[in-house]
Design a protein around this motif. Structure first.
Motif, PDB file in Angstrom:
ATOM      1  N   ALA A 183      -1.075 -10.666   8.713  1.00 45.44           N
ATOM      2  CA  ALA A 183      -1.465  -9.424   8.037  1.00 45.44           C
ATOM      3  C   ALA A 183      -2.091  -8.429   9.005  1.00 45.44           C
ATOM      4  N   GLU A 184      -2.926  -8.915   9.910  1.00 45.03           N
ATOM      5  CA  GLU A 184      -3.600  -8.025  10.865  1.00 45.03           C
ATOM      6  C   GLU A 184      -2.605  -7.416  11.850  1.00 45.03           C
TER       7      GLU A 184
ATOM      8  N   ASP B  82      -3.758 -14.568   7.797  1.00 43.67           N
ATOM      9  CA  ASP B  82      -4.625 -13.440   8.154  1.00 43.67           C
ATOM     10  C   ASP B  82      -4.152 -12.755   9.434  1.00 43.67           C
TER      11      ASP B  82
ATOM     12  N   SER C 292       1.694 -11.922   3.313  1.00 45.91           N
ATOM     13  CA  SER C 292       1.567 -12.665   4.570  1.00 45.91           C
ATOM     14  C   SER C 292       1.418 -14.160   4.325  1.00 45.91           C
TER      15      SER C 292
ATOM     16  N   SER D 146       0.580  -7.239  -2.157  1.00 48.07           N
ATOM     17  CA  SER D 146      -0.394  -6.752  -1.187  1.00 48.07           C
ATOM     18  C   SER D 146      -0.022  -7.357   0.159  1.00 48.07           C
TER      19      SER D 146
ATOM     20  N   SER E  43      -1.800  -1.062  -0.314  1.00 47.84           N
ATOM     21  CA  SER E  43      -2.620  -2.201   0.118  1.00 47.84           C
ATOM     22  C   SER E  43      -2.814  -2.242   1.629  1.00 47.84           C
TER      23      SER E  43
ATOM     24  N   SER F 153      -0.601  -4.807   9.884  1.00 46.94           N
ATOM     25  CA  SER F 153      -1.434  -3.630   9.631  1.00 46.94           C
ATOM     26  C   SER F 153      -1.554  -2.754  10.876  1.00 46.94           C
TER      27      SER F 153
ATOM     28  N   LYS G 294      -1.867  -8.832   2.230  1.00 42.94           N
ATOM     29  CA  LYS G 294      -2.520 -10.139   2.357  1.00 42.94           C
ATOM     30  C   LYS G 294      -1.717 -11.220   1.632  1.00 42.94           C
ATOM     31  N   ASP G 295      -1.309 -10.942   0.397  1.00 46.04           N
ATOM     32  CA  ASP G 295      -0.551 -11.929  -0.379  1.00 46.04           C
ATOM     33  C   ASP G 295       0.833 -12.180   0.228  1.00 46.04           C
TER      34      ASP G 295
END
Length: 229
Positions: free
Chosen positions: A186-187, A183, A27, A22, A228, A190, A24-25
């Motif tokens: 990831a942001e 975080d 990152s 994912s 994800s 994304s 998140k993972d």
């Protein structure tokens, strides 16, 4: 075949090559497998189902990363005298015109982004052979040719990046530093991925986002589960 270093082996041992992580993972994991003695860059590679040789399948654009890139971007503002003060106040590292055009002619390209005005582009034309291959030629599509010089400089300094799909169909971009919280990595990732999705050419058929990999300087790549994102 090159031998794996001890650090590379340690990083490989933490990764399941058959797993799609994912965002998140991945990152969080990319921070764990980064073993260099400097603040490594975090890079995203997105393989698209497009043929960049066809004009109607070219993907290029800009994105402002919510947490910036972590990189101190050096900006040159090639502007007329009446725009110099606003460029300086917005944070441009170098401001001027003819003296910098001459420096570029002489081989100087020690900047990351060049921002200029429409009226100056004529003078930049002859420098295309120098600036083009280095990705430094200003372009209205990326917001680097504009009358609102202050806004353009401020956006670049805040984390605005431009991207373009390569001949192989891959978009590469530096999106963060290893020192960022997971975080924030990831942001930022994304934001770029979702921007690419919005730019899908109508001529692109079949699967558009084919693969996504997250990596840091000298680290293995982590396969991202597209669902994800």
């Amino acid at each position: 075949m090159a031998k794996l270093t001890k650090k590379r082996k340690e990083a490989q041992a933490k990764i399941d090559a058959n797993q799609a992580y994912s965002l998140k993972d991945a990152s969080a994991l990319v921070k764990e497998i980064t073993n260099v003695n400097f603040d490594a860059s975090i890079d995203l590679a997105v393989r698209l189902g497009v043929d960049p040789r066809k004009a109607n399948q070219m993907v290029r654009g800009v994105v402002t990363l919510p947490h910036g890139t972590g990189k101190d971007v050096k900006v040159l503002a090639l502007v007329t005298p009446d725009k110099e003060d606003e460029a300086k106040e917005a944070g441009a590292d170098y401001v001027g015109l003819d003296e910098y055009l001459q420096k570029i002619k002489d081989g100087w390209t020690d900047v990351d982004v060049i921002i200029t005005m429409p009226s100056v582009m004529g003078k930049l034309g002859p420098l295309g052979r120098v600036l083009g291959p280095r990705g430094l030629m200003p372009n209205p599509k990326t917001g680097t040719v504009t009358m609102d010089v202050a806004k353009a400089v401020a956006e670049v300094k805040a984390g605005k990046i431009d991207f373009k799909v390569e001949k192989s169909g891959i978009v590469h971009a530096g999106i963060a530093k290893a020192s960022f919280d997971a975080d924030k990595i990831a942001e930022n990732a994304s934001e770029l991925i979702n921007t690419l999705i919005k730019l899908k050419p109508t001529a692109s058929k079949g699967i558009y986002i084919k693969s996504i990999y997250l990596s840091s300087t000298m680290s293995p790549g982590l396969n991202i589960d597209i669902k994800s994102v």
